[in-house]
Motif scaffolding. Structure first.
Motif: not given
Ligand SMILES: C[C@H](O)CC(=O)SCCNC(=O)CCNC(=O)[C@H](O)C(C)(C)COP(=O)(O)OP(=O)(O)OC[C@H]1O[C@@H](n2cnc3c(N)ncnc32)[C@H](O)[C@@H]1OP(=O)(O)O
Length: 724
Positions: A38-40, A86-90, A97-109
């Motif tokens: 939803e937010k994306w 996997s397909v629908d969201l990622v 998607g049309k906007k670039p995204a960056v993952a800001a990772i702390e602790g664990l992923a």
């Protein structure tokens, strides 16, 4: 309860920060996935958003897909409860998607958490964040595109290694491998990530979609070679499990037919794997292990663990030196006490050898090894005991000696000090008989080698205080063990449940079944080795001593095999002197020693239990069952007597203490998959043929007759019947 939600804040810089809120590990529960979508979508559509940053609340990016959902799927068999992420969201919403995204990772992923980050166009991490795809350890495989994107980012060989071992790496290594684009202090993480996302939007940094990358994959023939080697290794490390080979196949699909086809195949095979028995067993063990930290009337009454800074270990033998090593490695001050300087020196040398062994196997850096060794001080008297917080007695299994030690330490240690014993069989009430500190007396049963084996069996009597139990649980966790609290009885929960394991094997041999066939069948069931090779490893002295204890406690159901005495008489002592059931030579695997067969014949003659003097005929499956069903039967008695808090505690102890295959979910879980009815009927038949050792317990009979799973909680309060 902490909120489970996804929020979005758009800053004046036109960057939308999307944050996952689901403490403690920001697991990707179904509402979180819906919230992300939803937010994306909203961020993509809003004209005031140029770029997106994805992060997790509370210092942890995400511990992956919500494993509770697997449990629901296991209970219902309905995989439609798992959304198409996997397909629908990622792929569609995030990566393409049309906007670039960056993952800001702390602790664990981890798991699905890392896979979301892989779907972003760059990854910025704080120092020492844990990154990994541990899905195979849950009987599944990465299912949000990880099998395709990780190899494309860090190369096939390393990606395969990370997935096959399920082990995480730190962000520093991730940076070197190309998984992480930059490492910045936690305080800068969001700021740098926002700027990075804007830089991508404004084409100052590459807009990189990892599924489309090809430069790290190498040629087709190189890839085939890497996957061939992986398949060979998997045969060794993942016997009886489907997920490793399935994962390699899915990776291969992407190499041959492209990343997107790989993603499609991954989603399909993932759903098959979720329904496998292996996944059911491993997910059960995951939750069971965590459940052991919840002990009614101990962890739920508002007590706080006290600090344990200094521990005295009495006895520097194999167990004592191992325990001292484990404590020192976790920065606890250790006093190692022995009765003379020769024994003390031996104990200190053993600790040094344990620590340098870890360094040699690259499990410990040299500076940490030096630090650990500096934590240990030797002692020949009690003068250093005046300020210790805990004593762990680890001397030989001799009742008068232990009683004497406990009377002495009660006098010399401060009143708050916990008085623990590492006995593996002796009743704690007998050990503490001559003291007035019964509330401080507790069992700390480690498994050999104590600095490596993960289980700590904490034994309480009816007098042990909740505070002492809680303190020892905290110490156990601090030294990276899994503490399981059990009640007081001969052999406690672990050794008691498993004493019929070697007994059953000896009965079978004396009934005429081949010793090596037994070992082969048990090893193919999934234990690391069969009961006779294990006996060679632990030494016959242990078998004799332990056998004596159990024969005197459970005389109605024990069998004295003449075989061990005959082996000792013939000069065999197992691996110790290189001669047992197997021949042990440096640098080669143990080989069956057929010269042991006449000794076995002699044992059969003396035992005289073969019906009409002839060897019995059994199938391979019966061999496994005649050894493991008596173990299940004893587990039933342990449950009936309330020795463990819950049935799943026995699953954890069987896996961590006895190396029962985790993918079978532990001894009780496995028994329920086999069915109480079949186990009961088999034992009843064997008890009529071969005697009381196989006689089904009251608990098993009742459960089998009423069709109740062995793991179901008792209707009568276990506490009222408990010997805790
Ligand atoms: C499609 C995807 O590819 C599939 C997946 O993502 S499968 C999931 C992959 N992720 C994992 O395997 C990680 C599993 N978790 C862990 O290894 C550890 O919990 C951790 C390293 C994240 C944290 O460890 P630690 O700090 O010691 O906390 P730990 O006690 O283990 O966990 C804290 C709580 O979070 C829960 N939890 C941890 N990870 C979870 C997850 N992925 N889903 C649901 N609950 C989880 C635990 O059950 C525990 O709950 P409890 O307090 O009620 O007992």
């Amino acid at each position: 309860m902490a909120p489970v939600k996804v929020t979005m804040e758009v800053g004046t810089d036109s960057v939308a920060v999307i944050t996952i809120f689901n403490l403690p590990v920001n697991a990707l529960a179904i509402p979180i996935i819906a919230g992300l979508r939803e937010k994306w979508t909203e961020a993509t559509m809003r004209n005031d958003v140029k770029a997106i940053v994805l992060t997790g609340n509370g210092g942890r990016f995400s511990g992956g897909f919500d494993i509770n959902v697997f449990q629901k799927v296991h209970a219902t068999g309905d995989t439609s409860q798992m959304p198409d992420v996997s397909v629908d969201l990622v792929v569609n919403t995030m990566e393409d998607g049309k906007k670039p995204a960056v993952a800001a990772i702390e602790g664990l992923a981890l798991g699905g958490g890392l896979e979301l980050a892989l779907g972003c166009h760059a990854r910025i991490a704080a120092p020492r964040a844990q990154l990994g795809l541990p899905e195979l350890s849950l009987g599944v495989m990465p299912g949000f595109g990880g099998t395709q994107r990780l190899p494309r980012l860090i190369g096939l060989s390393k990606a395969v290694e990370l997935m096959m071992t399920s082990k995480p790496i730190m962000s520093e290594e991730g940076k070197k491998l190309g998984l992480i684009d930059a490492i910045v202090p936690s305080s800068e993480l969001l700021k740098v990530s926002r700027q990075w996302a804007l830089d991508i939007a404004e084409r100052r940094k590459p807009w990189m979609r990892s599924l489309h990358k090809t430069d790290k994959i190498g040629s087709l023939s190189e890839a085939h070679e890497i996957l061939k080697v992986a398949r060979e290794q998997v045969k060794q490390i993942a016997k009886n499990m489907p997920q490793h080979l399935a994962c390699i196949e899915v990776i291969e699909e992407g190499i041959i037919h492209g990343g997107y086809n790989g993603v499609l195949k991954e989603a399909k095979v993932f759903k098959d794997l979720v329904l496998s028995d292996t996944s059911k067993g491993l997910v059960h063990i995951f939750f069971s292990q965590r459940a052991t930290s919840k002990v009614p009337s101990v962890t739920d009454i508002g007590l706080k663990p006290r600090t344990v800074k200094k521990v005295a270990v009495i006895g520097g033998g194999l167990m004592g030196s191992g325990i001292a090593t484990a404590l020192a490695l976790s920065n606890t001050i250790v006093i190692l006490k022995e009765i003379n300087s020769e024994f003390l020196q031996k104990g200190m040398k053993a600790i040094e050898a344990n620590v340098s062994g870890l360094v040699a196997r690259k499990k410990l850096p040299q500076d940490k090894a030096d630090k650990a060794l500096s934590m240990v001080k030797g002692a020949l008297d009690y003068s250093d005991f005046k300020d210790v917080d805990m004593v762990i007695e680890a001397v030989i299994e001799n009742v008068p000696l232990k009683q004497k030690i406990f009377s002495e330490i009660e006098k010399v240690c401060p009143p708050h000090c916990i008085l623990a014993t590492n006995t593996s069989t002796i009743d704690l009430n007998i050990i503490g008989e001559n003291t007035t500190s019964k509330d401080r007396i507790i069992g700390a049963h480690f498994f050999s080698p104590a600095h490596i084996m993960p289980l700590l069996e904490i034994v309480r009597t009816e007098k042990t205080s909740a505070q002492a139990i809680l303190d020892l649980m905290a110490v156990g966790k601090a030294i990276k063990k899994v503490p399981v609290v059990v009640g007081n009885c001969t052999g406690f929960a672990v050794n008691r449940t498993f004493f019929p394991y070697s007994q059953g094997a000896h009965i079978l041999v004396n009934l005429g079944v081949d010793v090596f066939r037994i070992d082969t069948q048990i090893a193919s069931f999934g234990l690391p080795m069969g009961p006779f090779q294990l006996q060679d490893l632990t030494g016959y002295g242990v078998a004799v001593a332990v056998g004596k204890e159990f024969r005197s406690a459970f005389s109605d159901r024990t069998f004295k095999s003449p075989l061990i005495d005959l082996l000792i008489k013939s000069g065999r002592n197992g691996k110790n002197n290189g001669k047992g059931y197997y021949i042990y030579e440096k640098g080669s695997k143990p080989r069956p020693d057929f010269t042991v067969l006449p000794i076995i014949e002699e044992s059969r003659r003396l035992a005289n239990i073969m019906p009409e003097g002839k060897p019995i005929s059994v199938t391979d499956q019966e061999i496994v069952e005649m050894i493991l069903f008596p173990v299940v039967n004893e587990a039933c008695r342990v449950l009936d007597e309330g020795i463990v808090v819950r049935a799943s505690d026995l699953d954890v102890t069987s896996v961590l203490g006895m190396s029962f295959p985790s993918y079978r979910g532990g001894i009780v879980f496995w028994a329920d998959t086999v069915g109480a009815g079949h186990i009961y009927r088999s034992l009843k038949k064997w008890s009529e043929l071969y005697g009381n050792f196989f006689k089904p317990s009251r608990f098993l009979e009742e459960r089998a007759t009423k069709g109740i799973p062995l793991s179901a909680p008792s209707s009568t309060s276990s506490v009222s019947r408990s010997r805790m």
